[in-house]
Design a protein around this motif. Structure first.
Motif, PDB file in Angstrom:
ATOM      1  N   PHE A  34       0.834  -1.198   0.000  1.00  0.00           N
ATOM      2  CA  PHE A  34       0.000   0.000   0.000  1.00  0.00           C
ATOM      3  C   PHE A  34       0.876   1.258   0.000  1.00  0.00           C
ATOM      4  CE2 PHE A  34      -2.044   3.315   2.663  1.00  0.00           C
ATOM      5  CZ  PHE A  34      -3.038   3.700   1.762  1.00  0.00           C
ATOM      6  N   GLY A  35       1.957   1.250   0.810  1.00  0.00           N
ATOM      7  CA  GLY A  35       2.856   2.402   0.875  1.00  0.00           C
ATOM      8  C   GLY A  35       3.593   2.649  -0.419  1.00  0.00           C
ATOM      9  N   ASN A  36       3.772   1.620  -1.252  1.00  0.00           N
ATOM     10  CA  ASN A  36       4.482   1.764  -2.527  1.00  0.00           C
ATOM     11  C   ASN A  36       3.528   2.046  -3.687  1.00  0.00           C
ATOM     12  OD1 ASN A  36       6.973   1.251  -1.306  1.00  0.00           O
ATOM     13  ND2 ASN A  36       6.758  -0.980  -1.593  1.00  0.00           N
ATOM     14  N   TYR A  92      -1.429   7.313   4.135  1.00  0.00           N
ATOM     15  CA  TYR A  92      -0.042   7.523   4.535  1.00  0.00           C
ATOM     16  C   TYR A  92       0.452   8.875   4.034  1.00  0.00           C
ATOM     17  CZ  TYR A  92       1.633   6.268  -0.186  1.00  0.00           C
ATOM     18  OH  TYR A  92       1.882   6.248  -1.529  1.00  0.00           O
ATOM     19  N   LEU A  93       1.429   9.407   4.757  1.00  0.00           N
ATOM     20  CA  LEU A  93       2.087  10.655   4.402  1.00  0.00           C
ATOM     21  C   LEU A  93       3.593  10.417   4.399  1.00  0.00           C
ATOM     22  CD1 LEU A  93       0.107  13.148   6.679  1.00  0.00           C
ATOM     23  CD2 LEU A  93      -0.147  12.877   4.209  1.00  0.00           C
ATOM     24  N   GLY A  94       4.321  11.234   3.654  1.00  0.00           N
ATOM     25  CA  GLY A  94       5.772  11.136   3.653  1.00  0.00           C
ATOM     26  C   GLY A  94       6.290  10.275   2.525  1.00  0.00           C
ATOM     27  N   GLU A  95       7.587  10.210   2.439  1.00  0.00           N
ATOM     28  CA  GLU A  95       8.254   9.458   1.376  1.00  0.00           C
ATOM     29  C   GLU A  95       9.351   8.598   1.979  1.00  0.00           C
ATOM     30  OE1 GLU A  95       7.325   9.399  -1.682  1.00  0.00           O
ATOM     31  OE2 GLU A  95       5.861  11.044  -1.634  1.00  0.00           O
ATOM     32  N   GLY A  96       9.693   7.538   1.266  1.00  0.00           N
ATOM     33  CA  GLY A  96      10.805   6.694   1.656  1.00  0.00           C
ATOM     34  C   GLY A  96      10.647   6.139   3.059  1.00  0.00           C
ATOM     35  N   ASP A  97      11.711   6.331   3.884  1.00  0.00           N
ATOM     36  CA  ASP A  97      11.695   5.800   5.245  1.00  0.00           C
ATOM     37  C   ASP A  97      10.940   6.696   6.212  1.00  0.00           C
ATOM     38  OD1 ASP A  97      13.155   3.658   4.390  1.00  0.00           O
ATOM     39  OD2 ASP A  97      15.102   4.536   4.976  1.00  0.00           O
ATOM     40  N   ASN A  98      10.396   7.768   5.742  1.00  0.00           N
ATOM     41  CA  ASN A  98       9.693   8.706   6.612  1.00  0.00           C
ATOM     42  C   ASN A  98       8.167   8.606   6.492  1.00  0.00           C
ATOM     43  OD1 ASN A  98      12.089   9.902   7.616  1.00  0.00           O
ATOM     44  ND2 ASN A  98      12.278  11.110   5.715  1.00  0.00           N
ATOM     45  N   LYS A  99       7.708   7.516   5.954  1.00  0.00           N
ATOM     46  CA  LYS A  99       6.272   7.357   5.814  1.00  0.00           C
ATOM     47  C   LYS A  99       5.625   7.140   7.186  1.00  0.00           C
ATOM     48  CE  LYS A  99       5.894   5.492   1.140  1.00  0.00           C
ATOM     49  NZ  LYS A  99       6.975   4.683   0.632  1.00  0.00           N
ATOM     50  N   VAL A 100       4.451   7.757   7.336  1.00  0.00           N
ATOM     51  CA  VAL A 100       3.632   7.563   8.532  1.00  0.00           C
ATOM     52  C   VAL A 100       2.260   7.073   8.072  1.00  0.00           C
ATOM     53  CG1 VAL A 100       2.532   8.659  10.512  1.00  0.00           C
ATOM     54  CG2 VAL A 100       4.849   9.342   9.819  1.00  0.00           C
TER      55      VAL A 100
END
Length: 542
Positions: A80-82, A114-122
Motif C-alpha cells: 500500500f505504501g508503494n 499515509y504521508l511522507g516518502e521513503g523511510d519517513n512514511k507515517v
C-alpha cells in the motif's frame, strides 16, 4: 487585499485541535511508522482494544492483529505504501478481523492513509468496531430463516422439532422443548450439539414426561410465565440453582455455564417451555432478547400448527359425515325415485286419481332435488380434498354448448327467457370432460335463469383466446354489488338470502370443475345491469 496565510502543521493550536478530535473520537485512531510500530493510540482505540496507551506505544501493530493474519499483514502495508493510492476509505474493502487484549477477535472496518516518502512514511488507520452491526445482521438473518422454517412446519410435532433445531448451535449447546395441551403433557423435542447425547435426553424425557404443576424446577419456572436466565439470578433463586444441577445430570456431561428458560405463550395460553443450555459461556442480553423473539415466533407457529390440526380433524369429520349421510340417503332416495317413476309410468294405462298423479309428481321432483343435493355435497367435498378427477378429451365446442342448451331450454321457456348461442367460426377442440362441463354450464345458465326476469335474453358465447377458448354466460338480471361479487364462488352462499333454492353450492362446484380442467373462471357484474360469467378451457393439442 489581505495576504493569504497557511498554518503550519506544527502550529500549537492546530496540534491541540487535532489531539482533541482524536481524543473524543469513538473510533480507534492509530498511527504506525515505516517499521510498523505504533506511534499514536487514541482513547477510542484503548476502549475498543482494551489496552492502555502506554501498553501500545512502540509495540508492533501485529499486537492488534489475529495471529493467522500476521505473516501477510506487513507485506500488505508495504504494498500500500508503494502504491500511487495514498488513502483508502472505510468500506472500500470487506470487513477485517482485529484482536482485543483479552484474546477476543472482532469484526472491524478500517480506513488507511499515509504521508511522507521513503523511510519517513507515517501510516494512519481509523478503525471502527462493527461487532454490534454484524451481530444485528446475523440475528436478522437467523430470525428470517427461523420464520421461514417455522412457517413451513404445519404439524405440532414438526414444529417443536424445528424450534429445538433452530436453537442449536445458534443460541445454545442444547435445547429442550416441552409442550402441553391445556395442563396435559403433549410431547418433547431435544436438540444437542452431541447427537448421541441428544437422543439419550429425548428418551429420558419421554420415559418420564414432565407435569406442568410438578415440583420440577423447570416446570416451576413455566408457571411464572416469564423468562429466567442463570447464573445471574441463580444466586438468589434456589429453583434456578436446581435447574443448573438438573442440567448437569441430564443435558451435558461437562460443566454447564448457563441456562435460559423461556415460556412458549400464544394468545395468553402457555403452550410449552423452551430450555436452552450453554456449556461455554453465559447468555448476554442480546442473546436473551434473540431467544425471546424466537420463542414468540415458535409459540405462534405452534399455535398455528395446533389450529391447523384442529381444522384438518374437523374437515375429516365433516367429510366422513357427508360420505356416510350421502351413502345412507341415496338408497331411500333412489327407492322413492324408482317407485314414483313406476307409479307415473303406469298412469297412461290406468285411471289413477288426479291427486295421486299430482302427489307422485311432487314426490318425484323432491327426490330428484335430494339426489342433486347429495351429488353436490359429494362434489364439493371432493373438490376441497383435491380428489376431483376429470377425464378430459378433445371435444367440439359447439357440441358442449348445444348439450347444455338442450337441457336448460325447458327451464328457460317456463320463464319466457330466450337462450341465445353465438360462437366464432372454426373454433378448435378443447380438452373437456363432457359430462362435467355440461354440469358446469348447467350451473351457470341455470343460475342466470333463476335471477333473470321474464322476457329477457341470456347470451351464451364462445371465442378463441390464447391457447384456450373463452366461454361466457351473460344475463340481464339484477347484477351484484362488490360484496356479493367477493362471495360469488363461496360455498353455501347465495346473493339473495330470502331465496332458498338450492344449497348455494353450484358456483363453488363450477369453479372446482373448471379449475380441475386447467381453466380459469371469474364474474363481472354491475347492479341493475346483469352479470357475465367467464371461463376458459385449454385448447386440445397445445
Amino acid at each position: 487585499m489581505a495576504e493569504a496565510r497557511s498554518v503550519p502543521l506544527s502550529d500549537p493550536i492546530t496540534d491541540a485541535v487535532l489531539a482533541g478530535i482524536a481524543t473524543i473520537s469513538a473510533d480507534a485512531i492509530i498511527c504506525i511508522d515505516q517499521s510498523q510500530r505504533i506511534t499514536f493510540f487514541n482513547e477510542g482505540a484503548a476502549r475498543i482494544f482494551g489496552y492502555t496507551v502506554e501498553e501500545t506505544i512502540g509495540k508492533p501493530i501485529e499486537l492488534l492483529i489475529p495471529e493467522r493474519f500476521r505473516p501477510t499483514h506487513s507485506r500488505h502495508v508495504q504494498n500500500f505504501g508503494n502504491s500511487a493510492i495514498h488513502a483508502r476509505r472505510m468500506g472500500e474493502r470487506s470487513a477485517i478481523s482485529a484482536l482485543r487484549k483479552n484474546g477476543e477477535e472482532f469484526p472491524a472496518e478500517a480506513a488507511i492513509s499515509y504521508l511522507g516518502e521513503g523511510d519517513n512514511k507515517v501510516y494512519s488507520v481509523v478503525l471502527r468496531d462493527i461487532t454490534f452491526r454484524k451481530r444485528t445482521e446475523q440475528q436478522q438473518r437467523f430470525l428470517a430463516e427461523a420464520g421461514e422454517k417455522l412457517a413451513s412446519s404445519l404439524g405440532t410435532e414438526d414444529t417443536i422439532v424445528t424450534v429445538a433445531d433452530l436453537a442449536v448451535p445458534a443460541l445454545a449447546d442444547a435445547a429442550i422443548v416441552t409442550t402441553f395441551h391445556g395442563e396435559s403433557y403433549r410431547g418433547v423435542a431435544v436438540a444437542h450439539v452431541d447427537s448421541a447425547r441428544g437422543r439419550k435426553v429425548q428418551a429420558a424425557r419421554e420415559e418420564s414426561p414432565a407435569a406442568l404443576h410438578s415440583n420440577q424446577p423447570v416446570m416451576q419456572v413455566a408457571q411464572l410465565g416469564t423468562t429466567l436466565v442463570t447464573p445471574e439470578t441463580a444466586k438468589n433463586d434456589k429453583r434456578l440453582t436446581a435447574i443448573l444441577d438438573q442440567a448437569r445430570e441430564i443435558v451435558a456431561p461437562k460443566q454447564i455455564a448457563a441456562a435460559l428458560i423461556l415460556p412458549l405463550i400464544a394468545r395468553t395460553q402457555l403452550l410449552g417451555v423452551l430450555e436452552l443450555y450453554s456449556a461455554g459461556k453465559s447468555f448476554d442480553m442480546d442473546e436473551v432478547n434473540l431467544a425471546e423473539d424466537m420463542a414468540r415466533r415458535g409459540a405462534m407457529a405452534l399455535d398455528n400448527a395446533r389450529l391447523h390440526e384442529q381444522v384438518m380433524v374437523g374437515l375429516q369429520a365433516r367429510d366422513d359425515m357427508i360420505g356416510i349421510v350421502a351413502h345412507d340417503l341415496r338408497n331411500p332416495v333412489n327407492a322413492v325415485k324408482m317407485l314414483t317413476g313406476a307409479i307415473l309410468g303406469t298412469e297412461r294405462d290406468s285411471q289413477l286419481p288426479l291427486d295421486v298423479v299430482e302427489y307422485s309428481t311432487i314426490i318425484r321432483q323432491a327426490s330428484e332435488q335430494m339426489d342433486s343435493l347429495i351429488r353436490d355435497l359429494l362434489d364439493v367435498t371432493r373438490i376441497e380434498a383435491g380428489r376431483m378427477k376429470v377425464e378430459a378429451v378433445p371435444s367440439e365446442v359447439h357440441d358442449l354448448l348445444t348439450d347444455a342448451l338442450r337441457t336448460l331450454n325447458p327451464v328457460a321457456n317456463q320463464k319466457s327467457i330466450e337462450l341465445e348461442l353465438r360462437t366464432e367460426d372454426d373454433l378448435p377442440e378443447v380438452l373437456a370432460d363432457r359430462e362435467r362441463i355440461r354440469q358446469a354450464l348447467s350451473n351457470l345458465i341455470g343460475n342466470s335463469v333463476k335471477f333473470s326476469p321474464s322476457g329477457t335474453t341470456i347470451d351464451l358465447r364462445a371465442e378463441r383466446g390464447d391457447h384456450s377458448v373463452l366461454f361466457s354466460v351473460r344475463d340481464q338480471g339484477p347484477g351484484m354489488n362488490e360484496e356479493q361479487l367477493s362471495h360469488a364462488f363461496d360455498r353455501f352462499w347465495q346473493s339473495r338470502r330470502t331465496d332458498r333454492e338450492g344449497a348455494g353450492l353450484g358456483l363453488a362446484i363450477t369453479r372446482g370443475l373448471i379449475e380441475a380442467h386447467g381453466g380459469k373462471i371469474w364474474v363481472e357484474s354491475r347492479v341493475g345491469e346483469g352479470s357475465t360469467f367467464y371461463f376458459t378451457l385449454p385448447v386440445a393439442g397445445e
